[in-house]
Design a protein around this motif. Structure first.
Motif, PDB file in Angstrom:
ATOM      1  N   ALA A 148       6.788  -3.240 -12.342  1.00 17.55           N
ATOM      2  CA  ALA A 148       7.649  -4.418 -12.203  1.00 17.55           C
ATOM      3  C   ALA A 148       6.861  -5.664 -11.816  1.00 17.55           C
ATOM      4  O   ALA A 148       7.445  -6.728 -11.599  1.00 17.55           O
ATOM      5  N   GLY A 149       5.534  -5.541 -11.721  1.00 17.99           N
ATOM      6  CA  GLY A 149       4.694  -6.707 -11.450  1.00 17.99           C
ATOM      7  C   GLY A 149       4.289  -6.897 -10.013  1.00 17.99           C
ATOM      8  O   GLY A 149       3.667  -7.913  -9.671  1.00 17.99           O
ATOM      9  N   GLN A 150       4.611  -5.937  -9.138  1.00 14.66           N
ATOM     10  CA  GLN A 150       4.229  -6.067  -7.732  1.00 14.66           C
ATOM     11  C   GLN A 150       2.757  -5.694  -7.545  1.00 14.66           C
ATOM     12  O   GLN A 150       2.167  -4.948  -8.329  1.00 14.66           O
ATOM     13  N   ASP A 151       2.159  -6.220  -6.474  1.00 15.87           N
ATOM     14  CA  ASP A 151       0.764  -5.963  -6.134  1.00 15.87           C
ATOM     15  C   ASP A 151       0.695  -4.660  -5.336  1.00 15.87           C
ATOM     16  O   ASP A 151       0.874  -4.654  -4.120  1.00 15.87           O
ATOM     17  N   VAL A 152       0.451  -3.552  -6.038  1.00 15.32           N
ATOM     18  CA  VAL A 152       0.516  -2.220  -5.447  1.00 15.32           C
ATOM     19  C   VAL A 152      -0.848  -1.548  -5.498  1.00 15.32           C
ATOM     20  O   VAL A 152      -1.506  -1.530  -6.544  1.00 15.32           O
ATOM     21  N   THR A 153      -1.259  -0.995  -4.358  1.00 12.46           N
ATOM     22  CA  THR A 153      -2.467  -0.176  -4.284  1.00 12.46           C
ATOM     23  C   THR A 153      -2.083   1.186  -3.722  1.00 12.46           C
ATOM     24  O   THR A 153      -1.268   1.284  -2.804  1.00 12.46           O
ATOM     25  N   PHE A 154      -2.684   2.230  -4.281  1.00 10.77           N
ATOM     26  CA  PHE A 154      -2.431   3.599  -3.816  1.00 10.77           C
ATOM     27  C   PHE A 154      -3.608   4.076  -2.970  1.00 10.77           C
ATOM     28  O   PHE A 154      -4.760   3.994  -3.401  1.00 10.77           O
ATOM     29  N   LEU A 155      -3.302   4.571  -1.769  1.00  9.74           N
ATOM     30  CA  LEU A 155      -4.301   5.193  -0.915  1.00  9.74           C
ATOM     31  C   LEU A 155      -4.280   6.686  -1.202  1.00  9.74           C
ATOM     32  O   LEU A 155      -3.280   7.370  -0.926  1.00  9.74           O
ATOM     33  N   VAL A 156      -5.372   7.201  -1.778  1.00  7.29           N
ATOM     34  CA  VAL A 156      -5.404   8.591  -2.234  1.00  7.29           C
ATOM     35  C   VAL A 156      -6.709   9.262  -1.830  1.00  7.29           C
ATOM     36  O   VAL A 156      -7.689   8.600  -1.463  1.00  7.29           O
ATOM     37  N   ARG A 157      -6.719  10.583  -1.925  1.00 10.69           N
ATOM     38  CA  ARG A 157      -7.927  11.358  -1.700  1.00 10.69           C
ATOM     39  C   ARG A 157      -8.897  11.138  -2.861  1.00 10.69           C
ATOM     40  O   ARG A 157      -8.477  10.823  -3.972  1.00 10.69           O
ATOM     41  N   ALA A 173     -13.073  -8.736   6.500  1.00 11.16           N
ATOM     42  CA  ALA A 173     -12.180  -7.663   6.069  1.00 11.16           C
ATOM     43  C   ALA A 173     -11.058  -8.248   5.217  1.00 11.16           C
ATOM     44  O   ALA A 173     -10.656  -9.400   5.403  1.00 11.16           O
ATOM     45  N   PRO A 174     -10.550  -7.474   4.246  1.00 13.94           N
ATOM     46  CA  PRO A 174      -9.458  -7.968   3.423  1.00 13.94           C
ATOM     47  C   PRO A 174      -8.192  -8.169   4.251  1.00 13.94           C
ATOM     48  O   PRO A 174      -8.044  -7.586   5.336  1.00 13.94           O
ATOM     49  N   ALA A 175      -7.320  -9.003   3.761  1.00 10.05           N
ATOM     50  CA  ALA A 175      -6.061  -9.244   4.469  1.00 10.05           C
ATOM     51  C   ALA A 175      -5.276  -7.946   4.580  1.00 10.05           C
ATOM     52  O   ALA A 175      -5.311  -7.112   3.679  1.00 10.05           O
ATOM     53  N   PRO A 176      -4.574  -7.727   5.694  1.00 16.90           N
ATOM     54  CA  PRO A 176      -3.775  -6.507   5.831  1.00 16.90           C
ATOM     55  C   PRO A 176      -2.639  -6.500   4.815  1.00 16.90           C
ATOM     56  O   PRO A 176      -2.266  -7.528   4.256  1.00 16.90           O
ATOM     57  N   TYR A 177      -2.082  -5.324   4.617  1.00 13.05           N
ATOM     58  CA  TYR A 177      -0.977  -5.183   3.671  1.00 13.05           C
ATOM     59  C   TYR A 177       0.331  -5.611   4.335  1.00 13.05           C
ATOM     60  O   TYR A 177       0.511  -5.480   5.548  1.00 13.05           O
ATOM     61  N   ASP A 178       1.234  -6.107   3.504  1.00 14.74           N
ATOM     62  CA  ASP A 178       2.541  -6.536   4.013  1.00 14.74           C
ATOM     63  C   ASP A 178       3.487  -5.358   4.175  1.00 14.74           C
ATOM     64  O   ASP A 178       4.272  -5.306   5.128  1.00 14.74           O
ATOM     65  N   LEU A 179       3.432  -4.426   3.224  1.00 16.43           N
ATOM     66  CA  LEU A 179       4.312  -3.257   3.241  1.00 16.43           C
ATOM     67  C   LEU A 179       3.478  -2.011   2.990  1.00 16.43           C
ATOM     68  O   LEU A 179       2.701  -1.960   2.036  1.00 16.43           O
ATOM     69  N   ILE A 180       3.631  -1.011   3.857  1.00 17.65           N
ATOM     70  CA  ILE A 180       2.995   0.290   3.661  1.00 17.65           C
ATOM     71  C   ILE A 180       4.093   1.320   3.470  1.00 17.65           C
ATOM     72  O   ILE A 180       4.915   1.541   4.363  1.00 17.65           O
ATOM     73  N   LEU A 181       4.118   1.926   2.291  1.00 15.48           N
ATOM     74  CA  LEU A 181       5.096   2.967   1.977  1.00 15.48           C
ATOM     75  C   LEU A 181       4.407   4.307   2.180  1.00 15.48           C
ATOM     76  O   LEU A 181       3.502   4.677   1.424  1.00 15.48           O
ATOM     77  N   LEU A 188       0.853  -1.176   0.000  1.00 12.85           N
ATOM     78  CA  LEU A 188       0.000   0.000   0.000  1.00 12.85           C
ATOM     79  C   LEU A 188       0.894   1.233   0.000  1.00 12.85           C
ATOM     80  O   LEU A 188       1.722   1.405   0.894  1.00 12.85           O
ATOM     81  N   VAL A 189       0.747   2.078  -1.009  1.00 16.18           N
ATOM     82  CA  VAL A 189       1.490   3.331  -1.078  1.00 16.18           C
ATOM     83  C   VAL A 189       0.539   4.442  -0.658  1.00 16.18           C
ATOM     84  O   VAL A 189      -0.493   4.667  -1.294  1.00 16.18           O
TER      85      VAL A 189
END
Length: 320
Positions: free
Chosen positions: A22-31, A75-83, A4-5
């Motif tokens: 690069a193929g990673q599972d990335v989601t952006f948390l935005v307004r 609830a969905p599984a938590p994220y592994d990495l939050i940037l 999660l970015v």
């Protein structure tokens, strides 16, 4: 690994886009407004001969908070990495926004400047979940909200605040290494790296603030070329007293950068001040001078810069 970015601006948008491409599972948390724009145009990277576009995975704070709360769905599984890529001025609301994404095994990597945010995050989520991070990238958002790359380097350094290495650190290194467009490193001394960047930023910002101009304009004025090295010496003394002496190569680079003839360089903090916007005054200067007092280090130039910023912030509060 689910990533999660938090934020899709010039920094978060760049690193998140590179990971997604690069193929990673990335989601952006935005307004919501940014989400609408990204859904219309996509997330675009331009500059230095590139013109890339992707359709990003997006989530808003409201969507994240409500996930799994309706119809009895889990609830969905938590994220592994939050940037975490927001500025310090947006830290408090951002923490509330991404809190539902944090689980027992989540690693939170903030790339904010300074160090004060580490205590805030650790107090909310626990020290074991909060790492340190340093991002070095020169990007900007254009009028269309696209990310424009202005310089070839894009470094991302992270590590556990306790220092050393671990299997988790190795896993993060394996994830990041080899991602095109990112020069990634897992540091066994991330706090040292964060102190180094902090000292560099306050040095250049103080040159802008105290000299009221670009680095080149200040350096060209009589006596101006000595301002950068003098401020750097104060910041370096605080870092040393805190147990994180600055490396010689950083001192040389900071000195050269802060005294560059004809340099148009200004920091985002100085640009915010000039525009009459809230700045990272306390996070960068207030916290550093407070630590200097605690450590018994004299910082007269940094104190004046901090005072100027505090006066500016009080004016902004009184207007609102």
């Amino acid at each position: 690994m689910r990533i999660l970015v938090v934020g899709a601006g010039a920094t978060g948008g760049y690193f998140g886009a590179r990971l997604a491409l690069a193929g990673q599972d990335v989601t952006f948390l935005v307004r919501p407004q940014r989400a609408d724009a990204l859904r219309r145009r996509g997330l675009r990277l331009t500059g230095l001969g590139e013109d890339l576009r992707l359709a990003p995975q997006l989530v808003t704070a409201a969507e994240l908070a409500s996930a799994g709360s309706s119809d009895g769905a889990p609830a969905p599984a938590p994220y592994d990495l939050i940037l975490l890529t927001v500025k310090a001025t947006a830290l408090a609301p951002a923490v509330d926004d991404f809190a539902p994404a944090v689980g027992p095994g989540t690693v939170i990597v903030p790339v904010l400047n300074g160090l004060a945010h580490l205590d805030t995050l650790a107090g909310r989520f626990g020290t074991e979940r909060v790492w340190g991070g340093v991002a070095k990238v020169v990007t900007a958002l254009n009028d269309d909200g696209d990310i424009v790359r202005l310089a070839p380097f894009a470094d991302l350094t992270l590590g556990e605040t306790g220092g050393g290495t671990s299997p988790r650190a190795d896993e993060m290194g394996a994830l990041l290494n080899g991602v095109p467009g990112i020069d990634a490193d897992v540091s066994p001394d991330i706090l040292g790296a964060m102190w180094a960047k902090w000292a560099f930023i306050v040095t250049v910002s103080a040159v802008n603030l105290l000299g009221r101009g670009t680095v080149g304009e200040v350096a060209a004025a009589p006596g101006g070329a000595g301002l950068g090295p003098a401020v750097l010496a104060e910041a370096a003394a605080v870092a040393t007293a805190a147990g994180h002496p600055l490396p010689d190569d950083l001192l040389a680079f900071a000195t050269e950068t802060a005294t560059g003839a004809d340099s148009p360089l200004t920091t985002s903090l100085y640009r915010d001040v000039r525009a009459g916007l809230p700045s990272e005054a306390e996070h960068l200067f207030g916290d550093l001078t407070d630590r200097a007092r605690t450590l018994g280090v004299a910082t007269p130039l940094l104190d004046v810069a901090a005072l100027q910023l505090r006066v500016q912030e009080r004016k902004l509060v009184s207007k609102n």
